[in-house]
Design a protein around this motif. Structure first.
Motif, PDB file in Angstrom:
ATOM      1  N   ARG A   1       8.543   2.253  11.928  1.00  0.00           N
ATOM      2  CA  ARG A   1       9.889   2.673  11.531  1.00  0.00           C
ATOM      3  C   ARG A   1      10.263   2.074  10.182  1.00  0.00           C
ATOM      4  O   ARG A   1      10.929   2.731   9.359  1.00  0.00           O
ATOM      5  CB  ARG A   1      10.898   2.292  12.607  1.00  0.00           C
ATOM      6  N   ALA A   2       9.816   0.848   9.919  1.00  0.00           N
ATOM      7  CA  ALA A   2      10.080   0.233   8.621  1.00  0.00           C
ATOM      8  C   ALA A   2       9.419   1.021   7.497  1.00  0.00           C
ATOM      9  O   ALA A   2      10.027   1.270   6.444  1.00  0.00           O
ATOM     10  CB  ALA A   2       9.592  -1.207   8.604  1.00  0.00           C
ATOM     11  N   ARG A   3       8.163   1.438   7.700  1.00  0.00           N
ATOM     12  CA  ARG A   3       7.475   2.206   6.658  1.00  0.00           C
ATOM     13  C   ARG A   3       8.190   3.534   6.414  1.00  0.00           C
ATOM     14  O   ARG A   3       8.271   4.002   5.270  1.00  0.00           O
ATOM     15  CB  ARG A   3       6.018   2.468   7.046  1.00  0.00           C
ATOM     16  N   ALA A   4       8.703   4.163   7.466  1.00  0.00           N
ATOM     17  CA  ALA A   4       9.441   5.416   7.297  1.00  0.00           C
ATOM     18  C   ALA A   4      10.733   5.184   6.531  1.00  0.00           C
ATOM     19  O   ALA A   4      11.056   5.926   5.588  1.00  0.00           O
ATOM     20  CB  ALA A   4       9.738   6.031   8.660  1.00  0.00           C
ATOM     21  N   ILE A   5      11.478   4.158   6.907  1.00  0.00           N
ATOM     22  CA  ILE A   5      12.788   3.897   6.305  1.00  0.00           C
ATOM     23  C   ILE A   5      12.652   3.504   4.845  1.00  0.00           C
ATOM     24  O   ILE A   5      13.339   4.033   3.969  1.00  0.00           O
ATOM     25  CB  ILE A   5      13.532   2.800   7.097  1.00  0.00           C
ATOM     26  N   GLU A   6      11.771   2.561   4.554  1.00  0.00           N
ATOM     27  CA  GLU A   6      11.702   2.033   3.190  1.00  0.00           C
ATOM     28  C   GLU A   6      11.106   3.034   2.206  1.00  0.00           C
ATOM     29  O   GLU A   6      11.386   2.968   1.004  1.00  0.00           O
ATOM     30  CB  GLU A   6      10.920   0.721   3.167  1.00  0.00           C
ATOM     31  N   ASN A   7      10.291   3.973   2.711  1.00  0.00           N
ATOM     32  CA  ASN A   7       9.692   4.984   1.835  1.00  0.00           C
ATOM     33  C   ASN A   7      10.337   6.351   1.983  1.00  0.00           C
ATOM     34  O   ASN A   7       9.944   7.285   1.289  1.00  0.00           O
ATOM     35  CB  ASN A   7       8.191   5.084   2.117  1.00  0.00           C
TER      36      ASN A   7
ATOM     37  N   HIS B   1      16.211   3.323  -7.229  1.00  0.00           N
ATOM     38  CA  HIS B   1      16.826   2.023  -7.523  1.00  0.00           C
ATOM     39  C   HIS B   1      15.817   0.881  -7.600  1.00  0.00           C
ATOM     40  O   HIS B   1      16.204  -0.267  -7.807  1.00  0.00           O
ATOM     41  CB  HIS B   1      17.869   1.706  -6.441  1.00  0.00           C
ATOM     42  N   ARG B   2      14.541   1.176  -7.442  1.00  0.00           N
ATOM     43  CA  ARG B   2      13.529   0.117  -7.474  1.00  0.00           C
ATOM     44  C   ARG B   2      13.525  -0.572  -8.833  1.00  0.00           C
ATOM     45  O   ARG B   2      13.605   0.063  -9.875  1.00  0.00           O
ATOM     46  CB  ARG B   2      12.139   0.709  -7.194  1.00  0.00           C
ATOM     47  N   ARG B   3      13.402  -1.891  -8.808  1.00  0.00           N
ATOM     48  CA  ARG B   3      13.385  -2.685 -10.045  1.00  0.00           C
ATOM     49  C   ARG B   3      12.064  -3.412 -10.242  1.00  0.00           C
ATOM     50  O   ARG B   3      11.813  -3.958 -11.318  1.00  0.00           O
ATOM     51  CB  ARG B   3      14.544  -3.701 -10.027  1.00  0.00           C
TER      52      ARG B   3
ATOM     53  N   LEU C   1       0.842  -1.203   0.000  1.00  0.00           N
ATOM     54  CA  LEU C   1       0.000   0.000   0.000  1.00  0.00           C
ATOM     55  C   LEU C   1       0.873   1.248   0.000  1.00  0.00           C
ATOM     56  O   LEU C   1       0.634   2.198  -0.767  1.00  0.00           O
ATOM     57  CB  LEU C   1      -0.921   0.006   1.225  1.00  0.00           C
ATOM     58  N   TYR C   2       1.905   1.264   0.834  1.00  0.00           N
ATOM     59  CA  TYR C   2       2.731   2.454   0.979  1.00  0.00           C
ATOM     60  C   TYR C   2       3.622   2.687  -0.233  1.00  0.00           C
ATOM     61  O   TYR C   2       4.042   3.823  -0.486  1.00  0.00           O
ATOM     62  CB  TYR C   2       3.548   2.360   2.275  1.00  0.00           C
ATOM     63  N   ARG C   3       3.896   1.645  -1.021  1.00  0.00           N
ATOM     64  CA  ARG C   3       4.640   1.831  -2.259  1.00  0.00           C
ATOM     65  C   ARG C   3       3.843   2.646  -3.265  1.00  0.00           C
ATOM     66  O   ARG C   3       4.413   3.296  -4.147  1.00  0.00           O
ATOM     67  CB  ARG C   3       5.039   0.484  -2.851  1.00  0.00           C
ATOM     68  N   HIS C   4       2.519   2.638  -3.132  1.00  0.00           N
ATOM     69  CA  HIS C   4       1.710   3.520  -3.968  1.00  0.00           C
ATOM     70  C   HIS C   4       1.991   4.978  -3.645  1.00  0.00           C
ATOM     71  O   HIS C   4       1.713   5.858  -4.460  1.00  0.00           O
ATOM     72  CB  HIS C   4       0.215   3.231  -3.758  1.00  0.00           C
ATOM     73  N   TYR C   5       2.512   5.234  -2.455  1.00  0.00           N
ATOM     74  CA  TYR C   5       2.777   6.594  -2.000  1.00  0.00           C
ATOM     75  C   TYR C   5       4.244   6.984  -2.146  1.00  0.00           C
ATOM     76  O   TYR C   5       4.685   7.985  -1.550  1.00  0.00           O
ATOM     77  CB  TYR C   5       2.357   6.739  -0.534  1.00  0.00           C
ATOM     78  N   ALA C   6       5.002   6.227  -2.914  1.00  0.00           N
ATOM     79  CA  ALA C   6       6.429   6.520  -3.074  1.00  0.00           C
ATOM     80  C   ALA C   6       6.612   7.959  -3.525  1.00  0.00           C
ATOM     81  O   ALA C   6       5.975   8.422  -4.479  1.00  0.00           O
ATOM     82  CB  ALA C   6       7.056   5.565  -4.084  1.00  0.00           C
ATOM     83  N   GLY C   7       7.474   8.689  -2.809  1.00  0.00           N
ATOM     84  CA  GLY C   7       7.694  10.094  -3.087  1.00  0.00           C
ATOM     85  C   GLY C   7       6.913  11.025  -2.184  1.00  0.00           C
ATOM     86  O   GLY C   7       7.165  12.234  -2.165  1.00  0.00           O
TER      87      GLY C   7
END
Length: 269
Positions: A196-202, A266-268, A166-172
Motif C-alpha cells: 500500500r505504501a508503494r501504491a500511495i507514494e507513487n 513536488h519532489r525535491r 527502486l520504485y522512484r525510478h518508475y515515477a509516472g
C-alpha cells in the motif's frame, strides 16, 4: 469495459517441485483469468518451480530466449490474447548461478521486457528461519519499465518491495507489479503495509501475486495476493491457497489523484 478501464488478474499458486504440474496449474489459472475477461495477468515468483533444495532450480535454468518455461509464457499470452507477466523464472547467469527474471509478453506472445531481480533475500529471521538467495541467484543491475497499452509498468520481484528507491525510478508509471514468494513471518508483519505504501507514494496501481501455502520443501508462503489502487485501497485479495484475484482498474483515477495531490511534481530530491 472502456479504453479507460482494465480488467487485470493476479494469480496465486502453491508451486512445488514438479515443473509440468506447476505449468499445468498455471495454465488453468491463466485460462480462468482470460475467460473472466482479464487483459493483463501476473504470475507469482517461482510459479513454475519451487524445488526441494535451493540448488534444484539450477538444473532447470534456461538460456534467455529459449526453454520450456519461456515457450509456455509466450504460448499462453498468444493463445489468450493477453499481456502475461511471468513472475520469475531461472535464466542462466555467466557465473553458473541464475538470474531470477520477470518476463513480460504482449498479446502476440512477443517478449516485451525482461527484469532481473536486483535485491536478493539474504536474511536470518527469528526462529532460525534463514535464506541465502545469493548462493544460487545473481543480482540484476537495472530497473525496467515496459510500455503497455495502459501506460508504463514498473517491474520488480518480492524482496525488491522493501527498497522504495527502486520504485522512484518508475515515477509516472500506471502500474507496479510485485510477483513474490513472501514468507509467512515477513508477510504477516509487512506485506500489505509495504504494498500500500508503494501504491500511495507513487500514485500507481499495484499488482502483487504471491505464493500462498505450504510447499513440498517445507517452506510456507504468505499469500494474500492483492490489487491496490493509487489511493492505497485494496480492491481485491485472496488470503491463502491457489486462486485468481480479479479487479477492474479505473485508469482515469491516476490523473485525478495526481492532479489533486501532485506529490510527484513536488519532489525535491
Amino acid at each position: 469495459m472502456t479504453d479507460n478501464q482494465l480488467l487485470c488478474a493476479v494469480i496465486q499458486t502453491v508451486s512445488g517441485a514438479d515443473l509440468e504440474q506447476n505449468l499445468a496449474s498455471a495454465a488453468e489459472s491463466v485460462n480462468d483469468a482470460s475467460v473472466a475477461g482479464a487483459k493483463l495477468v501476473l504470475l507469482p515468483e517461482n510459479f513454475a518451480f519451487m524445488g526441494l533444495r535451493d540448488t534444484d532450480k539450477l538444473a532447470l535454468m534456461e538460456e534467455p530466449g529459449s526453454g520450456p518455461i519461456q515457450d509456455f509464457l509466450a504460448e499462453q499470452a498468444r493463445r489468450h490474447g493477453i499481456w502475461l507477466l511471468g513472475g520469475s523464472i531461472p535464466l542462466r547467469a555467466p557465473d553458473g548461478r541464475c538470474f531470477a527474471s520477470l518476463l513480460a509478453y504482449d498479446e502476440q506472445g512477443t517478449l516485451r521486457a525482461r527484469y532481473d531481480k536486483i535485491h536478493l533475500f539474504d536474511v536470518d529471521l527469528a526462529g532460525g528461519e534463514s535464506y541465502r538467495e545469493s548462493a544460487t541467484i545473481a543480482p540484476g543491475a537495472k530497473p525496467v519499465l515496459v510500455e503497455s497499452p495502459w501506460g508504463g509498468i514498473g517491474l520488480s520481484i518480492c524482496y525488491d518491495l522493501r527498497f522504495p528507491e527502486l520504485y522512484r525510478h518508475y515515477a509516472g508509471a500506471s502500474l507496479l507489479v510485485v510477483p513474490s514468494a513472501f514468507t509467512v513471518q515477513t508477510g504477516r508483519a509487512h506485506w500489505e503495509t509495504l504494498l500500500r505504501a508503494r501504491a500511495i507514494e507513487n500514485q500507481a496501481f499495484v499488482l502483487a501475486a504471491d505464493q500462498g501455502g505450504k510447499h513440498a520443501n517445507g517452506r510456507e508462503t504468505w499469500g494474500h495476493s492483492m490489487i491496490i489502487d493509487p489511493w492505497g485501497q485494496v480492491l481485491a485479495v485472496q488470503e491463502g491457497g491457489a486462486g485468481v484475484v480479479l479487479a477492474e482498474l479505473e485508469l482515469g483515477q491516476l490523473a485525478q489523484i495526481r492532479a489533486r495531490l501532485p506529490v510527484l511534481q513536488h519532489r525535491r530530491l
